[in-house]
Design a protein around this motif. Structure first.
Motif, PDB file in Angstrom:
ATOM      1  N   LEU A   1     -67.927  15.790  30.846  1.00  0.00           N
ATOM      2  CA  LEU A   1     -66.968  16.246  29.841  1.00  0.00           C
ATOM      3  C   LEU A   1     -66.154  17.421  30.377  1.00  0.00           C
ATOM      4  O   LEU A   1     -64.930  17.475  30.229  1.00  0.00           O
ATOM      5  CB  LEU A   1     -67.725  16.640  28.569  1.00  0.00           C
ATOM      6  CG  LEU A   1     -66.925  16.805  27.295  1.00  0.00           C
ATOM      7  CD1 LEU A   1     -66.422  15.451  26.805  1.00  0.00           C
ATOM      8  CD2 LEU A   1     -67.799  17.438  26.224  1.00  0.00           C
ATOM      9  N   ALA A   2     -66.849  18.356  31.028  1.00  0.00           N
ATOM     10  CA  ALA A   2     -66.196  19.563  31.549  1.00  0.00           C
ATOM     11  C   ALA A   2     -65.171  19.236  32.629  1.00  0.00           C
ATOM     12  O   ALA A   2     -64.173  19.950  32.775  1.00  0.00           O
ATOM     13  CB  ALA A   2     -67.243  20.531  32.087  1.00  0.00           C
ATOM     14  N   LYS A   3     -65.391  18.182  33.369  1.00  0.00           N
ATOM     15  CA  LYS A   3     -64.465  17.804  34.441  1.00  0.00           C
ATOM     16  C   LYS A   3     -63.191  17.153  33.903  1.00  0.00           C
ATOM     17  O   LYS A   3     -62.155  17.180  34.558  1.00  0.00           O
ATOM     18  CB  LYS A   3     -65.146  16.839  35.413  1.00  0.00           C
ATOM     19  CG  LYS A   3     -66.171  17.498  36.294  1.00  0.00           C
ATOM     20  CD  LYS A   3     -66.800  16.492  37.231  1.00  0.00           C
ATOM     21  CE  LYS A   3     -67.851  17.168  38.097  1.00  0.00           C
ATOM     22  NZ  LYS A   3     -68.515  16.204  38.988  1.00  0.00           N
ATOM     23  N   GLN A   4     -63.265  16.563  32.719  1.00  0.00           N
ATOM     24  CA  GLN A   4     -62.147  15.784  32.207  1.00  0.00           C
ATOM     25  C   GLN A   4     -61.240  16.539  31.236  1.00  0.00           C
ATOM     26  O   GLN A   4     -60.174  16.037  30.868  1.00  0.00           O
ATOM     27  CB  GLN A   4     -62.681  14.520  31.518  1.00  0.00           C
ATOM     28  CG  GLN A   4     -63.371  13.584  32.489  1.00  0.00           C
ATOM     29  CD  GLN A   4     -63.914  12.350  31.807  1.00  0.00           C
ATOM     30  OE1 GLN A   4     -63.369  11.910  30.794  1.00  0.00           O
ATOM     31  NE2 GLN A   4     -64.973  11.799  32.348  1.00  0.00           N
TER      32      GLN A   4
ATOM     33  N   ARG B   1     -59.439  11.029  20.470  1.00  0.00           N
ATOM     34  CA  ARG B   1     -58.369  10.139  20.913  1.00  0.00           C
ATOM     35  C   ARG B   1     -58.778   9.336  22.145  1.00  0.00           C
ATOM     36  O   ARG B   1     -58.494   8.148  22.254  1.00  0.00           O
ATOM     37  CB  ARG B   1     -57.119  10.959  21.230  1.00  0.00           C
ATOM     38  CG  ARG B   1     -55.946  10.127  21.759  1.00  0.00           C
ATOM     39  CD  ARG B   1     -54.917  10.970  22.440  1.00  0.00           C
ATOM     40  NE  ARG B   1     -55.491  11.522  23.671  1.00  0.00           N
ATOM     41  CZ  ARG B   1     -54.879  12.415  24.426  1.00  0.00           C
ATOM     42  NH1 ARG B   1     -53.707  12.897  24.077  1.00  0.00           N
ATOM     43  NH2 ARG B   1     -55.440  12.867  25.524  1.00  0.00           N
ATOM     44  N   ASP B   2     -59.473  10.002  23.041  1.00  0.00           N
ATOM     45  CA  ASP B   2     -59.875   9.359  24.283  1.00  0.00           C
ATOM     46  C   ASP B   2     -61.176   8.588  24.164  1.00  0.00           C
ATOM     47  O   ASP B   2     -61.648   8.008  25.130  1.00  0.00           O
ATOM     48  CB  ASP B   2     -60.013  10.418  25.392  1.00  0.00           C
ATOM     49  CG  ASP B   2     -58.672  11.085  25.728  1.00  0.00           C
ATOM     50  OD1 ASP B   2     -57.615  10.552  25.322  1.00  0.00           O
ATOM     51  OD2 ASP B   2     -58.698  12.127  26.391  1.00  0.00           O
TER      52      ASP B   2
ATOM     53  N   SER C   1     -60.287  24.388  18.078  1.00  0.00           N
ATOM     54  CA  SER C   1     -61.301  23.368  17.805  1.00  0.00           C
ATOM     55  C   SER C   1     -60.630  22.069  17.390  1.00  0.00           C
ATOM     56  O   SER C   1     -61.023  20.976  17.820  1.00  0.00           O
ATOM     57  CB  SER C   1     -62.264  23.836  16.712  1.00  0.00           C
ATOM     58  OG  SER C   1     -63.031  24.930  17.152  1.00  0.00           O
ATOM     59  N   PHE C   2     -59.605  22.166  16.556  1.00  0.00           N
ATOM     60  CA  PHE C   2     -58.887  20.975  16.104  1.00  0.00           C
ATOM     61  C   PHE C   2     -58.288  20.216  17.282  1.00  0.00           C
ATOM     62  O   PHE C   2     -58.437  18.992  17.391  1.00  0.00           O
ATOM     63  CB  PHE C   2     -57.782  21.367  15.113  1.00  0.00           C
ATOM     64  CG  PHE C   2     -56.952  20.185  14.678  1.00  0.00           C
ATOM     65  CD1 PHE C   2     -57.360  19.397  13.612  1.00  0.00           C
ATOM     66  CD2 PHE C   2     -55.786  19.858  15.346  1.00  0.00           C
ATOM     67  CE1 PHE C   2     -56.602  18.291  13.219  1.00  0.00           C
ATOM     68  CE2 PHE C   2     -55.032  18.762  14.963  1.00  0.00           C
ATOM     69  CZ  PHE C   2     -55.441  17.972  13.897  1.00  0.00           C
ATOM     70  N   ASN C   3     -57.585  20.926  18.160  1.00  0.00           N
ATOM     71  CA  ASN C   3     -56.922  20.264  19.280  1.00  0.00           C
ATOM     72  C   ASN C   3     -57.913  19.634  20.250  1.00  0.00           C
ATOM     73  O   ASN C   3     -57.693  18.520  20.733  1.00  0.00           O
ATOM     74  CB  ASN C   3     -55.989  21.225  20.012  1.00  0.00           C
ATOM     75  CG  ASN C   3     -54.745  21.522  19.212  1.00  0.00           C
ATOM     76  OD1 ASN C   3     -54.322  20.721  18.383  1.00  0.00           O
ATOM     77  ND2 ASN C   3     -54.163  22.690  19.433  1.00  0.00           N
ATOM     78  N   LEU C   4     -59.010  20.330  20.547  1.00  0.00           N
ATOM     79  CA  LEU C   4     -60.007  19.752  21.449  1.00  0.00           C
ATOM     80  C   LEU C   4     -60.676  18.546  20.803  1.00  0.00           C
ATOM     81  O   LEU C   4     -60.861  17.517  21.451  1.00  0.00           O
ATOM     82  CB  LEU C   4     -61.047  20.793  21.860  1.00  0.00           C
ATOM     83  CG  LEU C   4     -62.108  20.285  22.837  1.00  0.00           C
ATOM     84  CD1 LEU C   4     -61.482  19.721  24.119  1.00  0.00           C
ATOM     85  CD2 LEU C   4     -63.105  21.385  23.154  1.00  0.00           C
ATOM     86  N   ALA C   5     -61.021  18.656  19.527  1.00  0.00           N
ATOM     87  CA  ALA C   5     -61.637  17.521  18.829  1.00  0.00           C
ATOM     88  C   ALA C   5     -60.687  16.329  18.817  1.00  0.00           C
ATOM     89  O   ALA C   5     -61.105  15.180  19.015  1.00  0.00           O
ATOM     90  CB  ALA C   5     -62.024  17.920  17.409  1.00  0.00           C
ATOM     91  N   TYR C   6     -59.416  16.583  18.617  1.00  0.00           N
ATOM     92  CA  TYR C   6     -58.421  15.505  18.648  1.00  0.00           C
ATOM     93  C   TYR C   6     -58.421  14.806  20.006  1.00  0.00           C
ATOM     94  O   TYR C   6     -58.468  13.577  20.086  1.00  0.00           O
ATOM     95  CB  TYR C   6     -57.024  16.042  18.332  1.00  0.00           C
ATOM     96  CG  TYR C   6     -55.953  15.021  18.615  1.00  0.00           C
ATOM     97  CD1 TYR C   6     -55.715  13.985  17.719  1.00  0.00           C
ATOM     98  CD2 TYR C   6     -55.222  15.074  19.799  1.00  0.00           C
ATOM     99  CE1 TYR C   6     -54.757  13.010  17.994  1.00  0.00           C
ATOM    100  CE2 TYR C   6     -54.268  14.106  20.081  1.00  0.00           C
ATOM    101  CZ  TYR C   6     -54.046  13.079  19.177  1.00  0.00           C
ATOM    102  OH  TYR C   6     -53.113  12.121  19.460  1.00  0.00           O
TER     103      TYR C   6
END
Length: 114
Positions: free
Chosen positions: A6-9, A106-107, A97-102
């Protein structure tokens, strides 16, 4: 998926490496500790701005795979120390938090309920 993958992407900076091989099966975003205790589930990543030692206690109790501090929040030294003891990786991001969760949703990076 693991925390390391997750951290790499995504735009995440690893601050505490113990537990990077923890499995991620979902996510939870929230800053109210009682809600996290009631609703987050084991193997989720937790998105929050709460960079203090109590967050590690909650994460350990629930069994989350990692804590991701959003909005450039930084952990206190005692939070980092306790996270290392409990093998709960701490990561940070400039995203909300919203943007990261999105992005994660999404992916399709997070399964489960998160």
């Amino acid at each position: 998926m693991t925390v390391k993958e997750l951290a790499k992407q995504y735009p995440l900076t690893v601050l505490s490496e113990e537990g990077l091989d923890n499995v991620v099966e979902g996510g939870y975003a929230g800053d109210l500790l009682s809600f996290v205790m009631a609703h987050a589930k084991e193997h989720m990543v937790w998105l929050t701005i709460q960079g203090h030692i109590n967050s590690v206690a909650v994460a350990s109790l629930v069994g989350v795979s990692a804590i991701i501090l959003t909005e450039k929040s930084m952990p206190t030294p005692d939070m980092l120390e306790k996270a290392k003891e409990n093998a709960i990786p701490i990561l940070t991001t400039p995203l909300t938090s919203f943007n990261l969760a999105y992005l994660l949703g999404r992916d399709g990076m997070l399964g489960g309920e998160g």
